[in-house]
Motif scaffolding. Structure first.
Motif, PDB file in Angstrom:
ATOM      1  N   MET A 296       4.207  -6.034   4.759  1.00 21.94           N
ATOM      2  CA  MET A 296       3.841  -4.853   3.969  1.00 21.94           C
ATOM      3  C   MET A 296       5.103  -4.046   3.704  1.00 21.94           C
ATOM      4  N   ARG A 297       5.359  -3.777   2.456  1.00 18.65           N
ATOM      5  CA  ARG A 297       6.554  -3.017   2.111  1.00 18.65           C
ATOM      6  C   ARG A 297       6.229  -1.539   2.021  1.00 18.65           C
ATOM      7  N   LYS A 298       5.508  -1.058   2.987  1.00 21.02           N
ATOM      8  CA  LYS A 298       5.220   0.366   3.061  1.00 21.02           C
ATOM      9  C   LYS A 298       5.872   0.903   4.322  1.00 21.02           C
ATOM     10  N   GLN A 299       6.126   2.173   4.310  1.00 26.34           N
ATOM     11  CA  GLN A 299       6.655   2.796   5.506  1.00 26.34           C
ATOM     12  C   GLN A 299       5.598   3.684   6.125  1.00 26.34           C
ATOM     13  N   ARG A 300       5.673   3.772   7.416  1.00 26.26           N
ATOM     14  CA  ARG A 300       4.842   4.709   8.151  1.00 26.26           C
ATOM     15  C   ARG A 300       5.800   5.695   8.789  1.00 26.26           C
ATOM     16  N   ALA A 301       5.416   6.941   8.759  1.00 26.43           N
ATOM     17  CA  ALA A 301       6.217   7.981   9.389  1.00 26.43           C
ATOM     18  C   ALA A 301       5.435   8.555  10.553  1.00 26.43           C
ATOM     19  N   VAL A 302       6.167   9.025  11.548  1.00 28.21           N
ATOM     20  CA  VAL A 302       5.572   9.771  12.651  1.00 28.21           C
ATOM     21  C   VAL A 302       6.175  11.162  12.592  1.00 28.21           C
ATOM     22  N   VAL A 303       5.291  12.160  12.520  1.00 27.58           N
ATOM     23  CA  VAL A 303       5.700  13.558  12.423  1.00 27.58           C
ATOM     24  C   VAL A 303       5.100  14.306  13.606  1.00 27.58           C
TER      25      VAL A 303
ATOM     26  N   PRO B  90       0.844  -1.192   0.000  1.00 28.44           N
ATOM     27  CA  PRO B  90       0.000   0.000   0.000  1.00 28.44           C
ATOM     28  C   PRO B  90       0.885   1.249   0.000  1.00 28.44           C
ATOM     29  N   PRO B  91       0.312   2.419  -0.245  1.00 28.97           N
ATOM     30  CA  PRO B  91       1.126   3.641  -0.214  1.00 28.97           C
ATOM     31  C   PRO B  91       1.691   3.896   1.189  1.00 28.97           C
ATOM     32  N   ASP B  92       2.824   4.582   1.238  1.00 30.57           N
ATOM     33  CA  ASP B  92       3.366   5.005   2.526  1.00 30.57           C
ATOM     34  C   ASP B  92       2.362   5.919   3.216  1.00 30.57           C
TER      35      ASP B  92
END
Length: 172
Positions: free
Chosen positions: A111-118, A38-40
């Motif tokens: 899942m080859r998506k990344q999640r970011a925390v901002v 899925p999208p990042d």
């Protein structure tokens, strides 16, 4: 000890890439491992004074309302910081002057998506700009109560992990 990729098979399903890889393990045995692309995405820990701006919404797959951080998918070519500002504005109406990328990670190995925390601060309130299928209530919660508030109900990856990371960084 190296794994060798022998083949990759995939297809697009509802706008997401899914498939499997045929791999050779270090012991020589061939195996298949599935993946989903899925999208990042980005989660926003938004602080205004002594409060955090959280969202509450019904999550159909869980069948319950969930209190979490504003979050969403990234658009192609968008930076984590830009996506955080956009999602915060769309879901809560708040505009952030300052954003800081705290971390990127893979939420699940399949899942080859990344999640970011901002982390977002210097917020200016405004009106939400929800998509037609979004029904989100904005909640301002005291910083000292936010983690307990999220833990009081069902929680997901958009709530507890970003808050714990922000706490670890000394931001909440």
């Amino acid at each position: 000890m190296e794994w060798k990729l022998h083949a990759r098979r995939g297809l697009s399903l509802l706008g997401h890439a899914v498939g499997y890889d045929t791999l050779e393990r270090p012991d020589g045995k061939r195996v298949r491992r599935g993946w989903f692309d899925p999208p990042d995405a980005v989660a926003v820990v938004a602080r205004t004074g002594d409060e955090l701006v959280l969202i509450e919404e019904y999550r159909p797959r869980l069948g319950e309302r969930v209190l979490s951080c504003p979050a969403g998918r990234m658009d192609p070519g968008e930076s984590y910081e830009s996506a955080a500002k956009r999602e915060l504005y769309e879901e809560t109406g708040y505009r952030a002057t300052h954003v800081e990328l705290l971390e990127t990670y893979y939420p699940a190995a399949g899942m080859r998506k990344q999640r970011a925390v901002v982390f977002a601060s210097d917020l200016t309130p405004g009106d939400q700009h929800l998509e037609s299928d979004e029904f989100i209530d904005v909640r301002r919660v005291p910083v000292s109560e936010a983690i307990d508030a999220v833990r009081a109900g069902p929680t997901c990856g958009w709530g507890l992990p970003p808050l714990l990371l922000a706490r670890e960084e000394g931001l909440i």
